[in-house]
Design a protein around this motif. Sequence first.
Motif, PDB file in Angstrom:
ATOM      1  N   ASP A  80       0.796  -1.232   0.000  1.00  0.00           N
ATOM      2  CA  ASP A  80       0.000   0.000   0.000  1.00  0.00           C
ATOM      3  C   ASP A  80       0.826   1.279   0.000  1.00  0.00           C
ATOM      4  N   CYS A  81       2.065   1.195  -0.469  1.00  0.00           N
ATOM      5  CA  CYS A  81       2.857   2.420  -0.691  1.00  0.00           C
ATOM      6  C   CYS A  81       2.395   2.989  -2.028  1.00  0.00           C
ATOM      7  N   GLU A  82       1.315   3.717  -2.017  1.00  0.00           N
ATOM      8  CA  GLU A  82       0.582   4.077  -3.226  1.00  0.00           C
ATOM      9  C   GLU A  82       1.293   5.083  -4.120  1.00  0.00           C
ATOM     10  N   LEU A  83       2.282   5.792  -3.607  1.00  0.00           N
ATOM     11  CA  LEU A  83       2.982   6.801  -4.408  1.00  0.00           C
ATOM     12  C   LEU A  83       4.339   6.327  -4.909  1.00  0.00           C
ATOM     13  N   LEU A  84       4.745   5.139  -4.504  1.00  0.00           N
ATOM     14  CA  LEU A  84       6.041   4.603  -4.921  1.00  0.00           C
ATOM     15  C   LEU A  84       6.015   4.276  -6.411  1.00  0.00           C
ATOM     16  N   GLU A  85       6.937   4.855  -7.188  1.00  0.00           N
ATOM     17  CA  GLU A  85       6.909   4.704  -8.648  1.00  0.00           C
ATOM     18  C   GLU A  85       7.983   3.767  -9.179  1.00  0.00           C
ATOM     19  N   THR A  86       9.134   3.697  -8.528  1.00  0.00           N
ATOM     20  CA  THR A  86      10.219   2.832  -9.001  1.00  0.00           C
ATOM     21  C   THR A  86      10.808   2.053  -7.826  1.00  0.00           C
ATOM     22  N   PHE A  87      11.381   0.910  -8.163  1.00  0.00           N
ATOM     23  CA  PHE A  87      12.044   0.099  -7.138  1.00  0.00           C
ATOM     24  C   PHE A  87      13.315  -0.481  -7.736  1.00  0.00           C
ATOM     25  N   HIS A  88      14.441  -0.282  -7.037  1.00  0.00           N
ATOM     26  CA  HIS A  88      15.734  -0.746  -7.545  1.00  0.00           C
ATOM     27  C   HIS A  88      16.263  -1.924  -6.728  1.00  0.00           C
ATOM     28  N   PHE A  89      16.691  -2.964  -7.446  1.00  0.00           N
ATOM     29  CA  PHE A  89      17.332  -4.117  -6.833  1.00  0.00           C
ATOM     30  C   PHE A  89      18.844  -3.920  -6.839  1.00  0.00           C
ATOM     31  N   PRO A  90      19.448  -3.690  -5.665  1.00  0.00           N
ATOM     32  CA  PRO A  90      20.907  -3.601  -5.624  1.00  0.00           C
ATOM     33  C   PRO A  90      21.547  -4.976  -5.834  1.00  0.00           C
ATOM     34  N   LYS A  91      22.832  -5.001  -5.870  1.00  0.00           N
ATOM     35  CA  LYS A  91      23.585  -6.215  -6.210  1.00  0.00           C
ATOM     36  C   LYS A  91      23.249  -7.405  -5.316  1.00  0.00           C
ATOM     37  N   GLN A  92      23.125  -7.182  -4.017  1.00  0.00           N
ATOM     38  CA  GLN A  92      22.968  -8.281  -3.074  1.00  0.00           C
ATOM     39  C   GLN A  92      21.519  -8.734  -2.869  1.00  0.00           C
ATOM     40  N   LEU A  93      20.556  -7.955  -3.339  1.00  0.00           N
ATOM     41  CA  LEU A  93      19.146  -8.300  -3.130  1.00  0.00           C
ATOM     42  C   LEU A  93      18.724  -9.376  -4.134  1.00  0.00           C
ATOM     43  N   THR A  94      18.643 -10.612  -3.658  1.00  0.00           N
ATOM     44  CA  THR A  94      18.414 -11.736  -4.564  1.00  0.00           C
ATOM     45  C   THR A  94      17.193 -12.575  -4.189  1.00  0.00           C
ATOM     46  N   SER A  95      16.379 -12.099  -3.219  1.00  0.00           N
ATOM     47  CA  SER A  95      15.226 -12.877  -2.797  1.00  0.00           C
ATOM     48  C   SER A  95      14.142 -11.950  -2.256  1.00  0.00           C
TER      49      SER A  95
ATOM     50  N   SER B  38       1.052   2.902  -8.033  1.00  0.00           N
ATOM     51  CA  SER B  38       1.792   3.824  -8.911  1.00  0.00           C
ATOM     52  C   SER B  38       3.104   3.230  -9.402  1.00  0.00           C
ATOM     53  N   LEU B  39       3.453   2.058  -8.907  1.00  0.00           N
ATOM     54  CA  LEU B  39       4.740   1.450  -9.267  1.00  0.00           C
ATOM     55  C   LEU B  39       4.736   1.046 -10.737  1.00  0.00           C
ATOM     56  N   ASN B  40       5.654   1.601 -11.520  1.00  0.00           N
ATOM     57  CA  ASN B  40       5.686   1.284 -12.955  1.00  0.00           C
ATOM     58  C   ASN B  40       7.035   0.817 -13.462  1.00  0.00           C
ATOM     59  N   SER B  41       8.015   0.655 -12.561  1.00  0.00           N
ATOM     60  CA  SER B  41       9.318   0.230 -13.047  1.00  0.00           C
ATOM     61  C   SER B  41      10.164  -0.444 -11.973  1.00  0.00           C
ATOM     62  N   PHE B  42      10.703  -1.609 -12.335  1.00  0.00           N
ATOM     63  CA  PHE B  42      11.761  -2.249 -11.557  1.00  0.00           C
ATOM     64  C   PHE B  42      13.078  -2.037 -12.297  1.00  0.00           C
ATOM     65  N   THR B  43      14.115  -1.668 -11.572  1.00  0.00           N
ATOM     66  CA  THR B  43      15.459  -1.613 -12.137  1.00  0.00           C
ATOM     67  C   THR B  43      16.353  -2.544 -11.333  1.00  0.00           C
ATOM     68  N   VAL B  44      17.402  -3.051 -11.978  1.00  0.00           N
ATOM     69  CA  VAL B  44      18.250  -4.057 -11.344  1.00  0.00           C
ATOM     70  C   VAL B  44      19.719  -3.736 -11.595  1.00  0.00           C
ATOM     71  N   ASP B  45      20.516  -3.821 -10.550  1.00  0.00           N
ATOM     72  CA  ASP B  45      21.967  -3.673 -10.690  1.00  0.00           C
ATOM     73  C   ASP B  45      22.480  -4.747 -11.643  1.00  0.00           C
ATOM     74  N   PRO B  46      23.296  -4.379 -12.619  1.00  0.00           N
ATOM     75  CA  PRO B  46      23.811  -5.358 -13.583  1.00  0.00           C
ATOM     76  C   PRO B  46      24.576  -6.517 -12.945  1.00  0.00           C
ATOM     77  N   GLU B  47      25.087  -6.312 -11.741  1.00  0.00           N
ATOM     78  CA  GLU B  47      25.849  -7.361 -11.071  1.00  0.00           C
ATOM     79  C   GLU B  47      24.989  -8.240 -10.173  1.00  0.00           C
ATOM     80  N   ASN B  48      23.677  -8.000 -10.153  1.00  0.00           N
ATOM     81  CA  ASN B  48      22.776  -8.869  -9.402  1.00  0.00           C
ATOM     82  C   ASN B  48      22.761 -10.255 -10.039  1.00  0.00           C
ATOM     83  N   SER B  49      22.947 -11.291  -9.235  1.00  0.00           N
ATOM     84  CA  SER B  49      23.118 -12.651  -9.770  1.00  0.00           C
ATOM     85  C   SER B  49      21.808 -13.350 -10.109  1.00  0.00           C
ATOM     86  N   GLN B  50      20.659 -12.811  -9.640  1.00  0.00           N
ATOM     87  CA  GLN B  50      19.384 -13.511  -9.801  1.00  0.00           C
ATOM     88  C   GLN B  50      18.386 -12.831 -10.722  1.00  0.00           C
ATOM     89  N   PHE B  51      18.452 -11.523 -10.840  1.00  0.00           N
ATOM     90  CA  PHE B  51      17.401 -10.782 -11.526  1.00  0.00           C
ATOM     91  C   PHE B  51      17.930  -9.907 -12.653  1.00  0.00           C
TER      92      PHE B  51
END
Length: 226
Positions: free
Chosen positions: A25-40, A51-64
């Motif tokens: 219910d974070c209704e104004l959150l528009e983007t979410f970024h996965f840093p390198k270590q976030l794998t689960s 309002s969430l319309n984009s996931f971005t991922v660190d290129p060095e993330n091993s899972q996503f």
Amino acid sequence: MLCISLESITIPSLVERIEDEAFADCELLETFHFPKQLTSYDEDVWIGTISLNSFTVDPENSQFSSIDGVLYDKTGKVILRVPEGKASVQIADSVRVVGEKSFSNCKVLKSVVLPESIVQIDSYAFENCIALSSLSFPKSITRLAEGVCKGCESMTEIVFSDKMIRVGQSAFENCKSLSKIDFAKVEELGKRSFFACDSLKEVTLPVTLKSIETETFGDCLSLLKI
């Protein structure tokens, strides 16, 4: 977490996992970024983030990985999660699997194009996509898992390809606007597969049908003829 005014967040680089409903219910959150270590993450982390319309991922993330704001596995062959604020999605041609609950609760989603590369759609993939009015399944899909389109209240018509064999349990349950089904050569209809489809008035079952389970058309209040 009920932070209805949260517009952005930076996840610390050492975080490895996010638990259920962390950003619910974070209704104004528009983007979410996965840093390198976030794998689960748990499946309902972003429920209600309208309002969430984009996931971005660190290129060095091993899972996503991320394509056009949609979350994929590292290979790009499995679609994992679509942001709830997206109104349309063009799935990458590399995709083989539409993951479990990957589109669930995307309540403004109106259009999805499924490429012929897809060979599997997992359970509850499009559950509660209440604005989705139609969905064409590629010929590569021969079986629909449980609850695939459950609660898609705006869906009016379903046309199966002649390769479709089985419609799984509760696959189209509570599709309140569904009024037309072309079964093609379907052989099996799972339990409650069309339960509570209130607009369904007539059904023509195919000669190929071998199995129909309990409550397949239960609570279809307008159904007069099979």
